[in-house]
Design an enzyme around this catalytic site. Structure first.
Site, PDB file in Angstrom:
ATOM      1  N   TYR A 134     -39.148 -11.675  15.373  1.00 23.96           N
ATOM      2  CA  TYR A 134     -37.759 -11.221  15.432  1.00 23.96           C
ATOM      3  C   TYR A 134     -37.648  -9.704  15.271  1.00 23.96           C
ATOM      4  O   TYR A 134     -36.974  -9.040  16.070  1.00 23.96           O
ATOM      5  CB  TYR A 134     -36.922 -11.953  14.382  1.00 23.96           C
ATOM      6  CG  TYR A 134     -36.223 -13.194  14.907  1.00 23.96           C
ATOM      7  CD1 TYR A 134     -36.876 -14.052  15.783  1.00 23.96           C
ATOM      8  CD2 TYR A 134     -34.929 -13.521  14.524  1.00 23.96           C
ATOM      9  CE1 TYR A 134     -36.268 -15.197  16.259  1.00 23.96           C
ATOM     10  CE2 TYR A 134     -34.300 -14.670  14.996  1.00 23.96           C
ATOM     11  CZ  TYR A 134     -34.976 -15.498  15.860  1.00 23.96           C
ATOM     12  OH  TYR A 134     -34.366 -16.616  16.333  1.00 23.96           O
ATOM     13  N   GLU A 189     -35.653  -4.142  21.785  1.00 25.25           N
ATOM     14  CA  GLU A 189     -34.303  -4.091  22.353  1.00 25.25           C
ATOM     15  C   GLU A 189     -33.612  -2.777  22.007  1.00 25.25           C
ATOM     16  O   GLU A 189     -32.969  -2.146  22.860  1.00 25.25           O
ATOM     17  CB  GLU A 189     -33.487  -5.270  21.828  1.00 25.25           C
ATOM     18  CG  GLU A 189     -33.961  -6.628  22.330  1.00 25.25           C
ATOM     19  CD  GLU A 189     -33.152  -7.774  21.763  1.00 25.25           C
ATOM     20  OE1 GLU A 189     -31.924  -7.608  21.582  1.00 25.25           O
ATOM     21  OE2 GLU A 189     -33.733  -8.837  21.469  1.00 25.25           O
TER      22      GLU A 189
END
Length: 378
Positions: free
Chosen positions: A296, A303
């Site tokens: 994660y 991102e």
């Protein structure tokens, strides 16, 4: 199909009644020899070899009747498709609320609605029906509703199984292709990761929108907010930035991002598949609620960096921006939106990490610190 003995299966049995008889149809065809039948006032025992729900095999069952029957006035016949019984009721006009005296529902025993018939000529209205008849009709209605509910539940389970299987195959393909291409082409394979695997990932990500609907429809028990953040957050990066800006597609960050996304899903969807089958594997559960710890943050960092890289490109190209004048008399600068999104993005990541941490503690039965401290004080 439940077996009633060694290599003996219970056939489907359909039953109905009128005021004088109880009717049974044993769903077995092509019976080689005559069936073994034992019919008494209290029960019916049946055994035969023929073609039923489990193919050609031995079938048998025993039913203890709700009320007594008259064996001498009862009969049966063997047809090409089934064995049919007409059992004379000992008490004329009796209405049986069920066939068996035992309240447990037998999965192989079904109601034959075509054989349920009562003479209502003497009863001019519904109020004239006996209490037993009302009970039977109520049970029939309940069974119909239960059958419809089971069918809907089965269809929902089948849909969820096929959806999770489709997603798992898709992400396995993406991750497998990344590994194979890196093995054969080395670091050069990173440059065209989006060109080669982007379409497959976009199909999986488009299908993931359905996951927002699943909890809203009550089909899965999970929070909607976390799913919305993850699904639309990934979609924004994939469709809103990478797909429309080719200059971003060849960066190594895309390779790392695709790895993080695909590895997470390769372990998540099998966990859901096993849950639908009501099976649990400890290793799979541990991977589902542990692999996110490095993946994660890795995916979120990729991102954020991709958004940072996209800023100058969208400042120059002005894509997704709306300039004045226009019919709505308003403007929208997409690059400014990206800057705001970069500030808000970490808070969404923290929310997802906190939620995954809580789920991990719950699924892996890890006690919280507060419980530890209470035990120590005690």
């Amino acid at each position: 199909m439940a077996a009633s003995g060694a290599d003996v299966f219970c056939p489907f049995v359909y039953w109905g009644q009128n005021k004088d008889f109880v009717f049974l149809k044993v769903d077995i065809s092509d019976i080689a020899l005559g069936p073994e039948v034992e019919l008494t006032e209290e029960h019916l025992k049946f055994r035969a070899q023929g073609y039923g729900a489990c193919g050609i095999s031995q079938y048998g069952f025993k039913i203890d009747f709700y009320f007594p029957v008259e064996p001498k006035s009862s009969k049966y016949r063997v047809t090409g498709r089934a064995v049919e019984f007409e059992c004379k009721k000992a008490g004329s006009g009796e209405v049986w609320p069920r066939l068996s005296e035992h309240p447990q529902k037998l999965p192989w025993l079904k109601i034959d609605f075509d054989r349920f018939a009562f003479d209502e000529s003497e009863a001019g209205s519904e109020e004239d029906l006996s209490s037993q008849q009302k009970e039977v009709l109520q049970r029939l209605e309940e069974e119909v509703l239960a059958t419809e509910s089971m069918v809907l539940q089965d269809l929902k389970t089948l849909y969820l199984f096929l959806y999770n299987l489709f997603q798992w195959i898709g992400y396995c393909y993406v991750f497998g292709a990344i590994c194979v291409r890196w093995y054969f082409y080395g670091n050069e394979s990173r440059k065209d990761t989006f060109t080669t695997l982007g379409p497959a990932l976009m199909i999986c990500q488009s299908a993931a929108v359905l996951e927002v609907l699943h909890p809203l429809l009550g089909w899965v028990r999970t929070g909607v907010i976390a799913i919305v953040l993850q699904v639309f957050g990934r979609g924004f990066i994939l469709f809103g930035l990478l797909f429309v800006e080719p200059k971003l597609q060849s960066d190594d960050l895309v390779w790392y991002l695709f790895i993080a996304w695909s590895v997470i899903e390769v372990m998540r969807y099998p966990y859901y598949l096993m849950a639908l089958l009501k099976k649990q594997f400890n290793l799979l559960t541990w991977l589902r609620y542990t692999a996110w710890i490095p993946l994660y943050p890795m995916g979120s960092l990729c991102e954020e960096l991709i958004i940072l890289m996209a800023l100058p490109h969208f400042d120059i190209s002005n894509k997704w921006s709306i300039d004045l004048p226009n019919n709505f008399n308003c403007s929208f600068h997409f690059a400014t939106f990206l800057r705001i999104y970069m500030v808000v993005f970490p808070f969404g990541v923290l929310f997802l990490l906190q939620r995954m941490y809580e789920q991990r503690n719950k699924k892996l039965a890890i006690p919280s610190k507060s419980k530890h401290s209470k035990k120590k004080r005690a």
